[in-house]
Design a protein around this motif. Structure first.
Motif, PDB file in Angstrom:
ATOM      1  N   ASP B  26       0.816  -1.204   0.000  1.00 55.13           N
ATOM      2  CA  ASP B  26       0.000   0.000   0.000  1.00 55.13           C
ATOM      3  C   ASP B  26       0.854   1.260   0.000  1.00 55.13           C
ATOM      4  OD1 ASP B  26      -0.976  -0.103   3.550  1.00 55.13           O
ATOM      5  OD2 ASP B  26       0.978   0.038   2.565  1.00 55.13           O
ATOM      6  N   ARG B  28       2.419   2.398  -2.784  1.00 56.46           N
ATOM      7  CA  ARG B  28       2.462   2.909  -4.157  1.00 56.46           C
ATOM      8  C   ARG B  28       3.865   2.810  -4.760  1.00 56.46           C
ATOM      9  NH1 ARG B  28      -2.034   2.099  -6.015  1.00 56.46           N
ATOM     10  NH2 ARG B  28      -1.682   3.582  -7.713  1.00 56.46           N
ATOM     11  N   THR B  71      -0.367  -1.759  -9.656  1.00 58.27           N
ATOM     12  CA  THR B  71       0.767  -1.341  -8.825  1.00 58.27           C
ATOM     13  C   THR B  71       0.852  -2.121  -7.526  1.00 58.27           C
ATOM     14  OG1 THR B  71       0.767   0.884  -9.755  1.00 58.27           O
ATOM     15  CG2 THR B  71       1.796   0.621  -7.602  1.00 58.27           C
ATOM     16  N   ASP B  72      -0.289  -2.448  -6.935  1.00 55.92           N
ATOM     17  CA  ASP B  72      -0.319  -2.947  -5.566  1.00 55.92           C
ATOM     18  C   ASP B  72      -0.070  -4.450  -5.422  1.00 55.92           C
ATOM     19  OD1 ASP B  72      -3.091  -0.740  -4.662  1.00 55.92           O
ATOM     20  OD2 ASP B  72      -0.953  -0.350  -4.954  1.00 55.92           O
TER      21      ASP B  72
END
Lengths: 114, 115
Positions: B26, B28, B71-72
């Motif tokens: 989380d 990023r 992304t995560d």
């Protein structure tokens, strides 16, 4: 092939003593040398890091000594405490390269006797 | 804020079975990595991703696959597990894929046993 050799595999030090862990590397293109600390059941975490333009970096009780000509670097823990008992990994990488170029040593299990 | 989460915490798996290890961050961070940790061998890179949509092979990629749809998340799949894949698996992330410039943040690990 192992490009970063770490020794010793395990180390026992009395409380208050100096703990010393050594690493040697082969690839002269490496230019970033971090040390990671790992407690049992946890993931590694960055402890301290050095670049080869300096011969020593100190953060509190932790010092990295770097010898560029010998391609060696070491971690010194002064006044070792039971809370320092953990596994320590040295590593080496090349700045600007992809993540695949980070190489870790085999680890040293450090135990500090009270 | 959790940082990096991994699931499951541990798993016992029969040889030949398919298994996916999950990893979510989380922070990023652009780059993510999968390592395996074996006694005496340290941390060895399996696969990595410098940014969403791209992946690359590390030192020991055989028998493993990854994907990076966003992304995560960065799941690691063992298509047909073998006993030599018994290990502790760590997911990590860093701000960018520039290995020399960025601290890697590690998850708590998944202990996998293949029987």
């Amino acid at each position: 092939q192992q490009q970063v050799k770490q020794s010793p595999q395990s180390l026992i030090v009395q409380k208050g003593g100096i703990s010393i862990i050594n690493c040697a590397y082969e690839n002269t293109a490496f230019d970033y040398f971090p040390w990671y600390q790992q407690f049992p059941g946890k993931g590694p975490a960055l402890l301290i890091a050095i670049r080869p333009d300096v011969s020593e970096k100190k953060e509190g009780r932790f010092t990295i000594s770097f010898n560029k000509s010998a391609k060696q670097f070491s971690l010194h823990i002064m006044d070792s405490q039971p809370g320092d008992s953990a596994t320590y990994f040295c590593a080496a990488s090349m700045g600007g390269s992809s993540a695949s170029k980070i190489i870790f040593g085999s680890g040293t299990r450090l135990s500090i006797r009270p | 804020i959790a940082g990096i989460t991994q699931a499951p915490t541990s798993q016992i798996l029969a040889a030949g079975r398919r298994m996916t290890l999950r990893c979510t961050q989380d922070m990023r961070h652009n780059a993510m990595y999968w390592y395996r940790q074996d006694l005496g061998l340290g941390l060895r890179l399996i696969h990595y991703s410098n940014t969403a949509g791209t992946t690359g092979k590390g030192e020991v990629p055989d028998g493993y696959s990854v994907s990076r749809a966003n992304t995560d998340d960065f799941p690691l799949t063992l298509a047909s597990a073998v006993p030599s894949q018994t290990s502790v698996y760590f997911c990590a992330s860093s701000e960018s894929g520039l290995a020399g410039a960025n601290e890697q943040f590690f998850g708590p690990g998944t202990r996998l046993t293949v029987l």
